[in-house]
Enzyme design. Structure first.
Site, mmCIF file in Angstrom:
data_model
loop_
_atom_site.group_PDB
_atom_site.id
_atom_site.type_symbol
_atom_site.label_atom_id
_atom_site.label_comp_id
_atom_site.label_asym_id
_atom_site.label_seq_id
_atom_site.Cartn_x
_atom_site.Cartn_y
_atom_site.Cartn_z
ATOM 1 N N HIS A 1 60.922 6.782 7.841
ATOM 2 C CA HIS A 1 60.603 6.090 6.832
ATOM 3 C C HIS A 1 61.787 4.672 6.093
ATOM 4 C CE1 HIS A 1 64.902 7.513 5.181
ATOM 5 N NE2 HIS A 1 65.146 8.006 6.183
ATOM 6 N N THR B 1 55.831 21.521 19.816
ATOM 7 C CA THR B 1 54.711 21.408 20.051
ATOM 8 C C THR B 1 55.309 19.671 18.757
ATOM 9 O OG1 THR B 1 53.928 23.087 20.331
ATOM 10 C CG2 THR B 1 52.399 21.139 19.220
ATOM 11 N N ASN C 1 73.945 0.070 6.870
ATOM 12 C CA ASN C 1 73.076 0.118 6.111
ATOM 13 C C ASN C 1 73.740 -0.013 4.624
ATOM 14 O OD1 ASN C 1 74.931 2.559 7.095
ATOM 15 N ND2 ASN C 1 74.298 3.419 5.152
ATOM 16 N N GLN D 1 68.346 1.075 10.886
ATOM 17 C CA GLN D 1 68.029 0.013 9.567
ATOM 18 C C GLN D 1 67.865 -1.630 10.316
ATOM 19 O OE1 GLN D 1 68.097 0.012 6.440
ATOM 20 N NE2 GLN D 1 69.352 1.937 6.134
ATOM 21 N N CYS E 1 80.276 8.306 -8.828
ATOM 22 C CA CYS E 1 81.300 7.421 -10.046
ATOM 23 C C CYS E 1 81.048 9.297 -10.806
ATOM 24 C CB CYS E 1 80.268 7.080 -10.976
ATOM 25 S SG CYS E 1 81.754 6.402 -12.560
ATOM 26 N N GLY F 1 66.078 9.799 12.442
ATOM 27 C CA GLY F 1 67.634 8.527 12.964
ATOM 28 C C GLY F 1 69.144 9.916 12.529
#
Length: 371
Positions: free
Chosen positions: A201, A237, A151, A179, A322, A71
């Site tokens: 993925h 390729t 997302n 997404q 955090c 992406g």
């Protein structure tokens, strides 16, 4: 159920059918797809078949599909490729403040090279107002890029309306659908988009493979120069192994019709959370215009990462960072103007094909003990 995975928006497992489709290329089909001899021709046929499968998922022509590494590369090729090829027509780009970094960072890069970028804000649900996009247009606007769905909070953008505005003004429109693909039906002609990015993925294919849809007639400057692979737009390729995997994953997604079941399971999760933690849990994102598998909620006056750390068997995510007890809200929640006492407790649960009601019930039990 010692471990439960609810982070499908981050990455999906490879579907067994995809693994099976890829197996022959690990042994028997090793030729270069550009070669004209017996070893190359069958590999080229497999590559073409994969292109057709990807095209079928979004209802476009196979020659409008360019295979990429994912992406991020698809987004970079769309933005940079279009700007470099068409900047003589203008130098203005319109996008939103809640885009993925694979859109925001290329835009920032292009600004260093003379591009002017307008970042349109969102409402409390993370949704772009098409009127704001139209208001941002200038005589120099050449490209609009608005993500199909977010997302982090799952909010689906009014892509068809924004694309209509772009079309009316003669401006090319791109959407990052990484997404959305495989979660909701996509049709580039119905939604009238000119370019669309996909990531393998996120759709039960391997990492390292993606695709960019480019409507016939749209011209881009290649970002990788060399021989004329991928219709001259991406030298090198072709990775036929991963392309075949993506093709099979797209074929599976095209033939699935479990969107409503996924939405029902997500809604069940939200209803149970709301009943279990009344007045203490808040939904982030749109109530209706949301991906069917995505549930971003905040546990008020809590820290999302602390909750996840206390449930090591649960894989989920929080967009907020955090550091030594200090929480920095994600840029998306900031743009939605979510108060800190709410946003710091945000957790994104994203469901997938292997998620069951029993697993959701187990997660609810863990949350009851921890929260």
């Amino acid at each position: 159920m010692n471990q439960i995975y609810l982070d499908y928006n981050a990455s999906t497992p490879i579907a067994p059918e995809v693994v099976e489709a890829m197996q022959p290329l690990l042994k028997d089909y090793y030729g270069n797809p550009s070669a004209l001899h017996w070893a190359g021709k069958p590999v080229k046929a497999l590559l073409q078949r994969a292109r057709e499968q990807v095209a079928a998922l979004i209802s476009c022509s196979p020659n409008e599909i360019i295979f990429t590494s994912g992406g991020s590369e698809s987004n970079n090729l769309a933005l940079k490729g279009y700007y470099f090829k068409n900047r003589v027509k203008g130098n203005h780009i319109v996008t939103s403040t809640v885009e993925h970094p694979a859109i925001l960072n290329p835009c920032k890069f292009l600004e260093q090279l003379g591009a002017k970028v307008t970042y349109v804000g969102v409402d409390q649900y993370g949704r772009v107002d098409p009127a704001d996009v139209e208001e941002a247009l200038t005589d120099d606007t050449i490209l609009i890029s608005i993500m199909h769905s977010n997302n982090e909070v799952g909010t689906i953008q009014p892509i068809k309306e924004i694309a209509s505005i772009a079309n009316r003004h003669g401006i090319t429109f791109h959407t990052d659908a990484s997404q959305s693909a495989g979660k909701i039906p996509l049709d580039v002609n119905e939604e009238n988009v000119d370019m669309l990015s996909l990531a393998g993925h996120k759709i039960y294919a391997p990492k390292g493979i993606g695709a960019l849809y480019i409507r016939n007639g749209i011209e881009l400057e290649p970002q990788v120069h060399g021989a004329g692979h991928e219709f001259g737009l991406r030298a090198g390729t072709e990775n036929t192994l991963l392309a075949v995997g993506l093709g099979k994953a797209c074929e599976i997604a095209k033939n699935r019709s479990d969107y409503h079941q996924m939405k029902d399971l997500t809604n069940y999760f939200w209803e149970q959370l709301n009943d279990t933690f009344p007045q203490k849990v808040v939904l982030n994102g749109h109530t209706e215009h949301r991906l069917p598998n995505t549930l971003n909620v905040s546990f008020t006056n809590k820290i999302g990462q602390d909750i996840l750390d206390a449930i090591p068997s649960l894989a989920a995510s929080t967009g907020s960072a955090c550091h030594a007890g200090n929480v920095e809200l994600s840029s998306v929640l900031k743009e939605m103007e979510v108060p800190e006492y709410i946003g710091m407790g945000a957790i994104r649960f994203s469901l997938g094909r292997d998620t069951t009601k029993e697993k959701i019930d187990q997660v609810l039990e863990w949350l009851r003990k921890v929260v």
